[in-house]
Every structure is written in structure tokens, then in C-alpha cells.
Design a protein around this motif. Structure first.
Motif, PDB file in Angstrom:
ATOM      1  N   ALA A 212     -10.301  -8.593   9.744  1.00 16.33           N
ATOM      2  CA  ALA A 212      -9.215  -9.148   9.020  1.00 16.33           C
ATOM      3  C   ALA A 212      -9.357  -9.158   7.486  1.00 16.33           C
ATOM      4  CB  ALA A 212      -8.726 -10.181   9.682  1.00 16.33           C
ATOM      5  N   MET A 213     -10.575  -9.373   6.981  1.00 16.93           N
ATOM      6  CA  MET A 213     -10.740  -9.569   5.521  1.00 16.93           C
ATOM      7  C   MET A 213     -10.645  -7.991   4.693  1.00 16.93           C
ATOM      8  SD  MET A 213     -13.887 -10.996   3.249  1.00 16.93           S
ATOM      9  CE  MET A 213     -15.027  -9.613   3.812  1.00 16.93           C
ATOM     10  N   ALA A 214     -11.321  -7.180   5.581  1.00 16.29           N
ATOM     11  CA  ALA A 214     -11.161  -5.891   5.154  1.00 16.29           C
ATOM     12  C   ALA A 214      -9.756  -5.049   5.130  1.00 16.29           C
ATOM     13  CB  ALA A 214     -12.239  -4.871   5.967  1.00 16.29           C
ATOM     14  N   VAL A 215      -9.302  -5.376   6.200  1.00 15.11           N
ATOM     15  CA  VAL A 215      -7.871  -4.868   6.245  1.00 15.11           C
ATOM     16  C   VAL A 215      -6.864  -5.431   5.455  1.00 15.11           C
ATOM     17  CG1 VAL A 215      -5.715  -4.765   7.573  1.00 15.11           C
ATOM     18  CG2 VAL A 215      -8.174  -4.258   8.586  1.00 15.11           C
ATOM     19  N   GLY A 216      -7.015  -6.622   5.016  1.00 12.60           N
ATOM     20  CA  GLY A 216      -6.264  -7.558   4.062  1.00 12.60           C
ATOM     21  C   GLY A 216      -6.533  -6.951   2.917  1.00 12.60           C
ATOM     22  N   THR A 217      -7.971  -6.762   2.401  1.00 13.60           N
ATOM     23  CA  THR A 217      -8.277  -6.319   1.056  1.00 13.60           C
ATOM     24  C   THR A 217      -7.691  -4.875   0.832  1.00 13.60           C
ATOM     25  OG1 THR A 217     -10.384  -5.651   1.540  1.00 13.60           O
ATOM     26  CG2 THR A 217     -10.038  -7.929   0.693  1.00 13.60           C
ATOM     27  N   VAL A 218      -7.797  -4.103   1.808  1.00 14.68           N
ATOM     28  CA  VAL A 218      -7.197  -2.727   1.708  1.00 14.68           C
ATOM     29  C   VAL A 218      -5.828  -2.702   1.403  1.00 14.68           C
ATOM     30  CG1 VAL A 218      -6.707  -0.579   3.187  1.00 14.68           C
ATOM     31  CG2 VAL A 218      -9.096  -1.548   3.137  1.00 14.68           C
ATOM     32  N   ILE A 219      -5.138  -3.468   2.203  1.00 16.24           N
ATOM     33  CA  ILE A 219      -3.576  -3.494   1.884  1.00 16.24           C
ATOM     34  C   ILE A 219      -3.481  -3.958   0.560  1.00 16.24           C
ATOM     35  CG2 ILE A 219      -1.415  -4.467   2.961  1.00 16.24           C
ATOM     36  CD1 ILE A 219      -2.722  -4.378   5.623  1.00 16.24           C
ATOM     37  N   LEU A 220      -4.091  -5.030   0.063  1.00 20.20           N
ATOM     38  CA  LEU A 220      -3.912  -5.607  -1.290  1.00 20.20           C
ATOM     39  C   LEU A 220      -4.190  -4.228  -2.316  1.00 20.20           C
ATOM     40  CD1 LEU A 220      -3.191  -7.974  -3.056  1.00 20.20           C
ATOM     41  CD2 LEU A 220      -5.832  -8.368  -3.119  1.00 20.20           C
ATOM     42  N   ALA A 221      -5.146  -3.435  -2.292  1.00 20.14           N
ATOM     43  CA  ALA A 221      -5.540  -2.431  -3.162  1.00 20.14           C
ATOM     44  C   ALA A 221      -4.121  -1.736  -3.062  1.00 20.14           C
ATOM     45  CB  ALA A 221      -6.857  -1.931  -2.689  1.00 20.14           C
ATOM     46  N   ILE A 222      -3.706  -1.212  -1.902  1.00 18.78           N
ATOM     47  CA  ILE A 222      -2.364  -0.417  -1.826  1.00 18.78           C
ATOM     48  C   ILE A 222      -1.130  -1.014  -2.529  1.00 18.78           C
ATOM     49  CG2 ILE A 222      -0.655   0.623  -0.205  1.00 18.78           C
ATOM     50  CD1 ILE A 222      -2.988   0.975   1.930  1.00 18.78           C
ATOM     51  N   ALA A 223      -1.069  -2.423  -2.373  1.00 19.27           N
ATOM     52  CA  ALA A 223      -0.047  -2.852  -3.052  1.00 19.27           C
ATOM     53  C   ALA A 223      -0.141  -2.889  -4.520  1.00 19.27           C
ATOM     54  CB  ALA A 223       0.304  -4.317  -2.459  1.00 19.27           C
ATOM     55  N   PHE A 224      -1.556  -2.970  -5.068  1.00 21.81           N
ATOM     56  CA  PHE A 224      -1.687  -2.916  -6.475  1.00 21.81           C
ATOM     57  C   PHE A 224      -1.515  -1.510  -6.851  1.00 21.81           C
ATOM     58  CE2 PHE A 224      -3.864  -7.116  -6.825  1.00 21.81           C
ATOM     59  CZ  PHE A 224      -2.999  -7.566  -7.888  1.00 21.81           C
ATOM     60  N   VAL A 225      -1.886  -0.586  -6.054  1.00 23.05           N
ATOM     61  CA  VAL A 225      -1.756   0.735  -6.699  1.00 23.05           C
ATOM     62  C   VAL A 225      -0.156   1.117  -6.681  1.00 23.05           C
ATOM     63  CG1 VAL A 225      -1.668   3.208  -5.844  1.00 23.05           C
ATOM     64  CG2 VAL A 225      -4.023   1.799  -5.655  1.00 23.05           C
ATOM     65  N   ASP A 226       0.524   0.667  -5.625  1.00 28.18           N
ATOM     66  CA  ASP A 226       2.039   0.742  -5.459  1.00 28.18           C
ATOM     67  C   ASP A 226       2.848  -0.087  -6.814  1.00 28.18           C
ATOM     68  OD1 ASP A 226       4.695   0.940  -4.686  1.00 28.18           O
ATOM     69  OD2 ASP A 226       4.577  -0.472  -3.220  1.00 28.18           O
ATOM     70  N   GLU A 227       2.264  -1.328  -7.280  1.00 29.40           N
ATOM     71  CA  GLU A 227       2.734  -1.994  -8.115  1.00 29.40           C
ATOM     72  C   GLU A 227       2.459  -1.048  -9.551  1.00 29.40           C
ATOM     73  OE1 GLU A 227       4.536  -5.140  -8.744  1.00 29.40           O
ATOM     74  OE2 GLU A 227       5.082  -4.541  -6.817  1.00 29.40           O
ATOM     75  N   LEU A 228       1.458  -0.744  -9.828  1.00 28.28           N
ATOM     76  CA  LEU A 228       0.961   0.316 -11.201  1.00 28.28           C
ATOM     77  C   LEU A 228       1.725   1.484 -11.126  1.00 28.28           C
ATOM     78  CD1 LEU A 228      -0.978   0.665 -13.429  1.00 28.28           C
ATOM     79  CD2 LEU A 228      -2.633   1.742 -11.789  1.00 28.28           C
ATOM     80  N   VAL A 229       1.986   1.964 -10.036  1.00 28.19           N
ATOM     81  CA  VAL A 229       2.867   3.504 -10.007  1.00 28.19           C
ATOM     82  C   VAL A 229       4.302   3.052 -10.363  1.00 28.19           C
ATOM     83  CG1 VAL A 229       3.600   5.316  -8.780  1.00 28.19           C
ATOM     84  CG2 VAL A 229       1.248   4.645  -8.785  1.00 28.19           C
ATOM     85  N   LEU A 230       4.834   1.732  -9.684  1.00 27.05           N
ATOM     86  CA  LEU A 230       6.212   1.491 -10.354  1.00 27.05           C
ATOM     87  C   LEU A 230       6.361   1.039 -11.460  1.00 27.05           C
ATOM     88  CD1 LEU A 230       7.118  -0.836  -6.914  1.00 27.05           C
ATOM     89  CD2 LEU A 230       8.192   1.697  -7.646  1.00 27.05           C
ATOM     90  N   GLU A 231       5.345   0.610 -12.055  1.00 29.35           N
ATOM     91  CA  GLU A 231       5.368  -0.027 -13.446  1.00 29.35           C
ATOM     92  C   GLU A 231       5.331   1.294 -14.494  1.00 29.35           C
ATOM     93  OE1 GLU A 231       5.644  -2.116 -16.682  1.00 29.35           O
ATOM     94  OE2 GLU A 231       5.878  -3.005 -14.584  1.00 29.35           O
TER      95      GLU A 231
END
Length: 169
Positions: free
Chosen positions: A133-152
């Protein structure tokens, strides 16, 4: 792609909510077992696993809703291109840290599986199970940060309105 990403963030949040319900069940079981004088081994450990799972799986959804704590003292003084550059810099650093966190938490879960690492408590749970659960949660968080960076970088990122984070106080 946007619908798929939002589905990913919402699904992780729903799973986090499910783990919170499981946490409530563990706490209630622990209370009931004390009151009725019987012992259920491992309830404290499982409550901890469920709490960690809920916290990690909710990270990306919380980020996408603008609910993470941000220090905007310097950001409020910047305007135009300087503000955008600072946002991109901050998101790039956060993305790098989230990617490192995802890699190392995934590596930890894999190594726990490979070495047959178990908890030291009476439950003797294989540690890779709660670490997933920790690994999956941090992978999804990394995807979300990449998403935010691309949107910015594309100029499509939407900030939470001023004072939005204060609505729950």
C-alpha cells in the motif's frame, strides 16, 4: 488521459477510505475484546497497517485537491514569469522527491518479499503485504506530481482559490 488519471486518483482515495473503515473495525474489535475479556492477537499491528495504507493511498488525491500544506510566503510576492518559474522549480523538486520515494518504497516492499521479512509482533505478518500500500500510494503520488508539473508547464494548472484550504477550520 485526464479521465484515466482522475479515475486513478479517485480510486486510490476510495481504497484509502475503505482502509479507514477497516481501521475503525480494528479499533472497535480491540475495544470490544477488552470489554468482553477476550484477546484478538495482532489488532494493534493491523490497525497500524491499515492507517499507513489509508494515509499513503490518499496522498495523490489530497495533492490534486490542493489540500497539501503549502508555504506560499515567497510565492505571494512573485508575479508573472517569476511566479511561474518558481512554481515549475518547486514542482520539479517535489516530483523528483516523489519519484525517489516511490522507487525506494517499492524496492523496500520487493526486498521484504525476497527476504521473507515478517513483523516482530505476535501476528508475524509478511511485511511486504502492508508495504504494498505504501509503494502503490507513493507511485500514484509521483504520477500526480508529474501530472501537476506538466499542467504547470502547459499553463493549464488550476490553483485552489485563496482561503480554500481554510474552509475546514
Amino acid at each position: 488521459m485526464r479521465r484515466l488519471l482522475n479515475f486513478l486518483y479517485d480510486s486510490a482515495a476510495a481504497l484509502a477510505a475503505l482502509f479507514m473503515v477497516g481501521l475503525l473495525g480494528m479499533v472497535l474489535l480491540s475495544i470490544a475484546s477488552r470489554q468482553l475479556h477476550f484477546h484478538v492477537p495482532g489488532t494493534d499491528a493491523y490497525a497500524g497497517y491499515l492507517m499507513a495504507a489509508a494515509g499513503f493511498l490518499a496522498l495523490a488525491h489530497t495533492l490534486k485537491r490542493g489540500e497539501h500544506i503549502r508555504v506560499t510566503l515567497l510565492l505571494n510576492f512573485l508575479k508573472g514569469g517569476a511566479k511561474k518559474a518558481f512554481e515549475i522549480w518547486a514542482l520539479a523538486i517535489a516530483t523528483l522527491l516523489a519519484l525517489l520515494f516511490a522507487v525506494y518504497s517499492s524496492k523496500l516492499a520487493w526486498q521484504s518479499h525476497e527476504f521473507h521479512d515478517i513483523s516482530t509482533g505476535s501476528d508475524a505478518t509478511p511485511l511486504w503485504i502492508p508495504q504494498i500500500a505504501m509503494a502503490v500510494g507513493t507511485v500514484i503520488l509521483a504520477i500526480a506530481f508529474v501530472d501537476e508539473l506538466v499542467l504547470e508547464m502547459m499553463g493549464q494548472r488550476v490553483d485552489a482559490p485563496t482561503g480554500e484550504a481554510l474552509r475546514n477550520e
